[in-house]
Design a protein around this motif. Sequence first.
Motif, short mmCIF file in Angstrom:
data_model
loop_
_atom_site.label_atom_id
_atom_site.label_comp_id
_atom_site.label_asym_id
_atom_site.label_seq_id
_atom_site.Cartn_x
_atom_site.Cartn_y
_atom_site.Cartn_z
N VAL A 83 6.62 6.23 -4.28
CA VAL A 83 5.86 5.03 -4.67
C VAL A 83 6.16 3.85 -3.75
O VAL A 83 5.30 2.99 -3.55
N GLU A 84 7.35 3.82 -3.17
CA GLU A 84 7.64 2.80 -2.15
C GLU A 84 6.73 3.00 -0.94
O GLU A 84 6.16 2.03 -0.41
N LEU A 85 6.59 4.24 -0.49
CA LEU A 85 5.70 4.52 0.64
C LEU A 85 4.24 4.21 0.30
O LEU A 85 3.49 3.68 1.13
N VAL A 86 3.84 4.55 -0.91
CA VAL A 86 2.46 4.26 -1.34
C VAL A 86 2.22 2.76 -1.33
O VAL A 86 1.16 2.29 -0.88
N ALA A 87 3.19 1.98 -1.80
CA ALA A 87 3.04 0.52 -1.79
C ALA A 87 2.81 0.01 -0.36
O ALA A 87 1.94 -0.82 -0.12
N LEU A 88 3.58 0.54 0.60
CA LEU A 88 3.39 0.12 1.99
C LEU A 88 2.00 0.50 2.49
O LEU A 88 1.34 -0.28 3.19
N GLY A 89 1.54 1.70 2.13
CA GLY A 89 0.20 2.13 2.51
C GLY A 89 -0.88 1.26 1.89
O GLY A 89 -1.88 0.93 2.54
N VAL A 90 -0.68 0.86 0.65
CA VAL A 90 -1.65 -0.01 -0.03
C VAL A 90 -1.71 -1.36 0.67
O VAL A 90 -2.80 -1.92 0.86
N PHE A 91 -0.56 -1.89 1.07
CA PHE A 91 -0.56 -3.17 1.79
C PHE A 91 -1.33 -3.06 3.10
O PHE A 91 -2.08 -3.97 3.47
N ALA A 92 -1.15 -1.96 3.81
CA ALA A 92 -1.88 -1.75 5.06
C ALA A 92 -3.38 -1.65 4.79
O ALA A 92 -4.19 -2.26 5.50
N TRP A 93 -3.75 -0.91 3.78
CA TRP A 93 -5.16 -0.74 3.41
C TRP A 93 -5.77 -2.09 3.02
O TRP A 93 -6.85 -2.45 3.49
N TRP A 94 -5.07 -2.83 2.17
CA TRP A 94 -5.57 -4.13 1.74
C TRP A 94 -5.72 -5.07 2.93
O TRP A 94 -6.72 -5.77 3.06
N GLY A 95 -4.73 -5.07 3.82
CA GLY A 95 -4.79 -5.94 5.00
C GLY A 95 -5.98 -5.60 5.88
O GLY A 95 -6.67 -6.49 6.38
N TRP A 96 -6.24 -4.31 6.06
CA TRP A 96 -7.37 -3.89 6.89
C TRP A 96 -8.70 -4.29 6.25
O TRP A 96 -9.60 -4.77 6.93
N GLU A 97 -8.81 -4.09 4.95
CA GLU A 97 -10.08 -4.38 4.27
C GLU A 97 -10.35 -5.87 4.12
O GLU A 97 -11.52 -6.27 4.08
N THR A 98 -9.33 -6.68 4.02
CA THR A 98 -9.55 -8.10 3.78
C THR A 98 -9.57 -8.94 5.05
O THR A 98 -10.03 -10.07 5.02
N GLY A 99 -9.06 -8.38 6.13
CA GLY A 99 -9.09 -9.12 7.39
C GLY A 99 -10.51 -9.28 7.90
O GLY A 99 -11.32 -8.36 7.78
#
Length: 123
Positions: free
Chosen positions: A18-34
């Motif tokens: 779940v720690e790795l998933v959290a990092l992946g979610v942050f990357a996904w969110w950053g890509w989608e919102t940039g």
Amino acid sequence: MRRLIMWRWGNLLLAFLVELVALGVFAWWGWETGGTTATRWLLALGLPLVAAIGWGLFAAPTARRTTPALRWTVKVLVFGLAGAALWSLGHALLGVAFVVVVAANLLIIHTQNLQPAPPKPAG
């Protein structure tokens, strides 16, 4: 005895995942919102990096300069923000499920004292 060992390591493995998933979610969110491509790359790489550094310094089992309150604050922030990021990406149910799984996992690890041993002081 074997079940206890499997239970302990299974929960610790889930905690790591779940720690790795959290990092992946942050990357996904950053890509989608940039907005621009440069902003997307900056957020998609920077947000997980900041989260990983904060985690390593204050929430990881090997963190040396932390307190229980600071450790829990960082965990709640990282996992809560990851759940909120999933929600804002249009995956509300997934965000809630993520937070519920994390909360259950942390509760099991904490109440059953399954966390790894803290590091020994250097020197």
